[in-house]
Each structure stands twice: as structure tokens, then as C-alpha cells.
Design a protein around this motif. Structure first.
Motif, PDB file in Angstrom:
ATOM      1  N   PRO A  13      27.376 -26.588  53.026  1.00 33.34           N
ATOM      2  CA  PRO A  13      26.425 -27.231  53.952  1.00 33.34           C
ATOM      3  C   PRO A  13      25.915 -28.537  53.348  1.00 33.34           C
ATOM      4  CG  PRO A  13      25.439 -25.272  52.928  1.00 33.34           C
ATOM      5  CD  PRO A  13      26.877 -25.295  52.512  1.00 33.34           C
ATOM      6  N   VAL A  14      25.740 -29.548  54.190  1.00 31.07           N
ATOM      7  CA  VAL A  14      25.275 -30.860  53.715  1.00 31.07           C
ATOM      8  C   VAL A  14      23.752 -30.869  53.719  1.00 31.07           C
ATOM      9  CG1 VAL A  14      25.296 -33.351  54.149  1.00 31.07           C
ATOM     10  CG2 VAL A  14      27.338 -31.975  54.655  1.00 31.07           C
ATOM     11  N   PRO A  15      23.119 -31.221  52.589  1.00 24.00           N
ATOM     12  CA  PRO A  15      21.647 -31.255  52.571  1.00 24.00           C
ATOM     13  C   PRO A  15      21.104 -32.424  53.391  1.00 24.00           C
ATOM     14  CG  PRO A  15      22.520 -32.095  50.496  1.00 24.00           C
ATOM     15  CD  PRO A  15      23.687 -31.622  51.293  1.00 24.00           C
ATOM     16  N   VAL A  16      19.789 -32.420  53.589  1.00 22.71           N
ATOM     17  CA  VAL A  16      19.101 -33.535  54.237  1.00 22.71           C
ATOM     18  C   VAL A  16      18.829 -34.576  53.149  1.00 22.71           C
ATOM     19  CG1 VAL A  16      16.984 -34.201  55.427  1.00 22.71           C
ATOM     20  CG2 VAL A  16      18.060 -32.004  55.939  1.00 22.71           C
ATOM     21  N   PHE A  17      19.005 -35.863  53.481  1.00 22.86           N
ATOM     22  CA  PHE A  17      18.799 -36.924  52.492  1.00 22.86           C
ATOM     23  C   PHE A  17      17.595 -37.789  52.857  1.00 22.86           C
ATOM     24  CE2 PHE A  17      23.316 -35.951  52.017  1.00 22.86           C
ATOM     25  CZ  PHE A  17      23.441 -35.883  50.642  1.00 22.86           C
ATOM     26  N   ALA A  18      16.902 -38.259  51.818  1.00 26.99           N
ATOM     27  CA  ALA A  18      15.810 -39.234  51.982  1.00 26.99           C
ATOM     28  C   ALA A  18      15.923 -40.217  50.828  1.00 26.99           C
ATOM     29  CB  ALA A  18      14.464 -38.531  51.958  1.00 26.99           C
ATOM     30  N   HIS A  19      16.098 -41.493  51.139  1.00 26.81           N
ATOM     31  CA  HIS A  19      16.271 -42.514  50.095  1.00 26.81           C
ATOM     32  C   HIS A  19      15.020 -43.386  49.999  1.00 26.81           C
ATOM     33  CE1 HIS A  19      20.470 -41.220  50.636  1.00 26.81           C
ATOM     34  NE2 HIS A  19      20.551 -41.488  49.344  1.00 26.81           N
ATOM     35  N   VAL A  20      14.376 -43.300  48.832  1.00 27.56           N
ATOM     36  CA  VAL A  20      13.095 -43.960  48.590  1.00 27.56           C
ATOM     37  C   VAL A  20      13.329 -45.399  48.129  1.00 27.56           C
ATOM     38  CG1 VAL A  20      10.965 -43.833  47.232  1.00 27.56           C
ATOM     39  CG2 VAL A  20      12.164 -41.730  47.849  1.00 27.56           C
ATOM     40  N   PRO A  21      12.636 -46.377  48.736  1.00 31.69           N
ATOM     41  CA  PRO A  21      12.802 -47.776  48.298  1.00 31.69           C
ATOM     42  C   PRO A  21      12.416 -47.945  46.827  1.00 31.69           C
ATOM     43  CG  PRO A  21      11.609 -47.679  50.370  1.00 31.69           C
ATOM     44  CD  PRO A  21      11.705 -46.267  49.864  1.00 31.69           C
TER      45      PRO A  21
END
Length: 466
Positions: free
Chosen positions: A219-227
């Protein structure tokens, strides 16, 4: 609903820096808010650059900030057999292949592509090549050549990459060691990571990693990319902007709660609120409220927060925290002198850092200071010795030693002599502290006690009469 699992995965090639600490904090806060798990993983596959000293520095920094982990620390270097197993799975399923191209051949392909205005990615020479037993090879992932890889980033929104733009990335080097993009996928998948919050310098890695998840059936996780975090000149935060190590800020006298409060506000906001405890943050934090633009590191703002936390801090805890700084200045409060907690209480309003708190406390324990030259020229006037003697005489007659009774003594002396505090106070302040800027006079006398006050006054009189 399955358990939320987040991780912080630093490389042990240096200290815990400000950017890494903020990433760890965001992951920790979301895990705590959603009653999930926060996992610490040390990405030490770069054996040449990874050191135990760096591991210790990272763990120390996390502990100082109060970011406790539920599982780990896990070490990638323990997982090499697992990575080999998954690389073999990809080979066996035809989703990866052995590439025999030499470094020289690859460089020639690259130069040729650049000359022709093409993207310098691997051209797939070995995609369907037969095995060459005995020859060195890398293992490449066979990326799809058509279609689009898309994900909905929790911070940046929808992001898409055309698969034809992506390379057949190397997942295992000629010496058998795995590469970063590959091991991260295996680790996150086998550890059940559901959400990945990381720096936006990883955005370009994400489509490659998503394709690997899919190829392996994970399963592909949820991503969040922080500036990223920038310095005042709007370039990436680095040593030239000042300290970037979290523990350097501890050594500069900053409190962990000030650092946490400051880091979370570098890119995240909750209305107009500025001051947050960890408990507040757990309740209020959300990834969706992290801004899309880079945060600018402002040392003055950090200093302002630190001053706030010192001013409102528990004097007993602050006394413990300031003790090592005092010992560096040759003062050991356990060996005599006034009670440190009482000393700290007199300094809270003025100190912005624990270093300033320590500097401000030294005179309480060392009475052999020199007098401020300009201050002495002004305050140690002809009438000062007689006034100081009178103050001590009246203090000695007090039946109770309180701030109010000490203040009453000064009122009595001023009434008797027909003077104002400005004609008496500066001489007392200088006699007791050696400086023209110190805690309140009545506070100092209360903390120093009668005998130490008398001793310092007599020393000042001897100095004046000499």
C-alpha cells in the motif's frame, strides 16, 4: 481504521539540525494527535559517512526536545538481507533487471543525450539484455515508460509526474549495497508507515518510490512535503546563518520548549496564536495548516520566545538548568552562598537566555568583583559611605527579614536625610553587585542576607575611603 504510523528517519552523518528537528516534530505531533505510533529509524546505509557519534547526537537532540519515540531506533544497516530479498523478488518478476553498463559508458550516454538536447536519463540498453555471468552489474528498476504517477500531497496538493520522464533507477549497486530510494520503500512498507512527512527536497523521489510500492504490491502511504527553512537572506539555512544544530541552541542557553514552539511556527500557524505548549500543539496541530512557502529563520523571534519561557518558567527547574552554566563560570551553588532558586527568581525578568541568567547570577556567589568605573564615579560620592553605614545599621535592627521591611528601612533613611532613592540606590546597587544594572535593590538584599550585605557594603566603603 488502521493505526496511524509515522516516522522520523535521519541519516547519522552529522548532528540533528533545525530542519530535521522540525520534520521530526511535525511527525511526532501528528502521531500524538491521532493516537498513532511515532517510529525512529536511523538511515545508516551510507556506511562510510555514518558514525555512532552522529547517532548519539540525534538521539540526544530528540530527547532534549521531548520527542519520545514508540518504536526504535531501528537501523537500516541491520536490514541488508531484507533489501537483497526484495531486489531479487523484483528481478524474478521481471520488474527489475541487471545492468552491465560501465561508468565510462554511462558518462558517454549522458554527454550524448545532453548534446542532442535530450534528458540525460538511462537509455535502457540492458533492459532486455541476456545475463553476462561473472561480469559486475547493478540492479535497475524497470519503470513504466507510459502513463502518469500522481499523488495528493497533504501540503502541496495534487502532484503529477510523467513516467517517461523518470529513470530506471538503480536499486542495488555493484557491491551489493542497496540505494536510498529502494531501502526507504522497503522500510516504510515493512514498518507499516501510513503517513510520510518529510522535506520538499524529496518531492522528486516520491514518484519513483510510489512506482516501487506498486511493483512490490505494498500500500502507498500518504505523503506531505514540508517547505524548506531559509536564512534571512532567503537562501537555504546553513552554517553561515549561525548555528543549525539543535544542541548548539541548548548550549547557547535556549530552552527546549522555546525551540519546539519556534520550530512549529516555522511554516505552521493556528490563527494569531504565538505561544504553544506541547499539549496545546498536540491538540491544535494539523498538516493541512502547514504553509506551502518556505519558513525564514529569525533568531530574534526565537530569542523573544526564550525570554518568555524563562520569565514564566518554574524557578526550581530553571535553577537546575542554569547550574551547569554557573559551574562553567566557576560557581558551584551547592558549596555555599544564597539559595539558587531565590537568586533565579530575581533574574527572570531580565534574562533572555540561560547564559544571561548564569552571568546575572555570578555576583551573588562571588563578592570580589570590580566596580563599574563610570557607575562608581557617579554613585560613590562623598556622602555615600555614611548613607551606606546607616542603611546597614537599620537593616541590622529588623525583627523580620522581608521585602517590605527592607523597603521600609530605605524609606526611613531617605526621610531622615531628606534625600530621594536616586541619591542612595545607585551606591547600594554598586556595592552589592558591582554593576549599574542588576535585580532590584530590595530583592538583592533579601537574597544576600544581612551578613553578606554588611560585608559588601564595608568593602565598598573601604574602596571609597581608599
Amino acid at each position: 481504521m488502521s493505526e496511524v504510523r509515522l516516522r522520523f528517519a535521519p541519516s547519522p552523518t552529522g548532528y540533528l539540525h533545525v530542519g530535521g528537528a522540525r520534520t521530526a516534530l511535525f511527525n511526532w505531533l501528528l502521531a500524538r494527535k491521532q493516537h498513532g505510533k511515532f517510529i525512529l529509524r536511523i538511515e545508516d546505509t551510507d556506511v562510510a559517512r555514518s558514525t555512532q557519534e552522529s547517532v548519539d547526537a540525534i538521539l540526544q537532540g530528540m530527547t532534549w526536545l521531548g520527542l519520545d519515540w514508540d518504536e526504535g531506533p531501528f537501523y537500516q544497516s541491520d536490514n541488508f538481507p531484507l533489501y537483497k530479498e526484495y531486489a531479487q523478488k523484483l528481478l524474478d518478476s521481471g520488474k527489475a533487471y541487471k545492468c552491465y553498463c560501465t561508468a565510462e559508458e554511462l558518462e558517454a550516454k549522458r554527454e550524448s543525450a545532453l548534446k542532442e538536447g535530450r534528458k540525460p536519463k538511462y537509455d535502457g540498453t540492458c533492459r532486455n539484455a541476456p545475463d553476462r555471468p561473472g561480469q559486475p552489474f547493478v540492479i535497475r528498476f524497470k519503470a513504466p515508460e507510459e502513463g502518469t504517477t500522481t499523488w495528493n500531497d497533504l501540503i502541496k496538493g495534487p502532484i503529477s509526474f510523467e513516467n517517461q520522464e523518470l529513470d530506471d533507477l538503480i536499486i542495488q549497486r555493484t557491491d551489493g549495497t542497496p540505494t536510498y530510494n529502494f531501502v526507504v520503500v522497503i522500510d516504510d512498507a515493512t514498518m507499516g508507515i501510513t503517513t510520510v512527512i518529510r522535506g520538499d527536497d524529496h518531492v522528486n523521489n516520491t514518484p519513483r518510490q510510489i512506482l516501487l510500492y506498486e511493483a512490490l504490491g505494498f500500500p502507498v502511504p500518504v505523503f506531505a512535503h514540508v517547505p524548506m527553512i531559509l536564512g534571512a537572506d532567503k537562501t537555504r539555512l546553513s552554517k553561515r546563518h549561525g548555528a543549525t544544530s539543535v544542541m548548539a541552541y541548548r548550549d547557547m542557553g535556549f530552552l527546549p520548549e522555546a525551540m519546539v514552539n519556534y520550530l512549529v511556527r516555522l511554516g505552521w500557524s493556528f490563527g494569531d496564536e504565538e505561544i504553544f505548549s506541547l499539549e496545546d500543539l498536540i491538540q491544535k496541530f494539523s498538516v493541512e495548516n502547514v504553509g506551502r512557502s518556505a519558513g525564514v529563520f529569525n533568531p530574534d523571534k526565537l530569542l523573544w520566545l526564550n525570554a518568555h519561557y524563562i520569565k514564566t518558567g518554574d524557578p526550581v527547574r530553571l535553577a537546575e538548568l542554569v547550574t551547569p552554566f554557573l559551574k562553567e563560570r566557576g560557581v558551584d551553588p551547592s558549596q555555599g552562598g544564597p539559595e539558587l532558586v531565590a537568586v533565579v527568581k530575581t533574574l527572570l525578568e531580565r534574562a533572555k537566555t540561560m547564559l544571561e541568567l548564569a552571568d546575572g547570577a555570578v555576583f551573588y556567589y562571588k563578592g570580589d568583583f570590580e566596580y563599574d568605573e563610570k557607575g562608581a564615579a557617579k554613585a560613590f560620592h562623598a556622602e555615600a559611605p555614611a548613607l551606606l553605614r546607616l542603611v546597614v545599621e537599620k537593616l541590622a535592627g529588623l525583627s523580620s527579614w522581608t521585602m517590605e521591611s527592607i523597603e521600609a528601612v530605605f524609606a526611613e533613611v531617605m526621610a531622615e536625610k531628606g534625600i530621594k532613592l536616586g541619591q542612595l540606590g545607585p551606591a547600594v546597587r554598586l556595592a552589592l553587585s558591582g554593576t549599574t544594572a542588576s535585580p532590584g535593590i530590595y530583592e538583592m538584599i533579601l537574597v544576600l542576607g544581612l551578613e553578606e550585605t554588611r560585608k559588601r557594603v564595608e568593602r565598598a566603603i573601604a574602596f571609597m575611603e581608599k
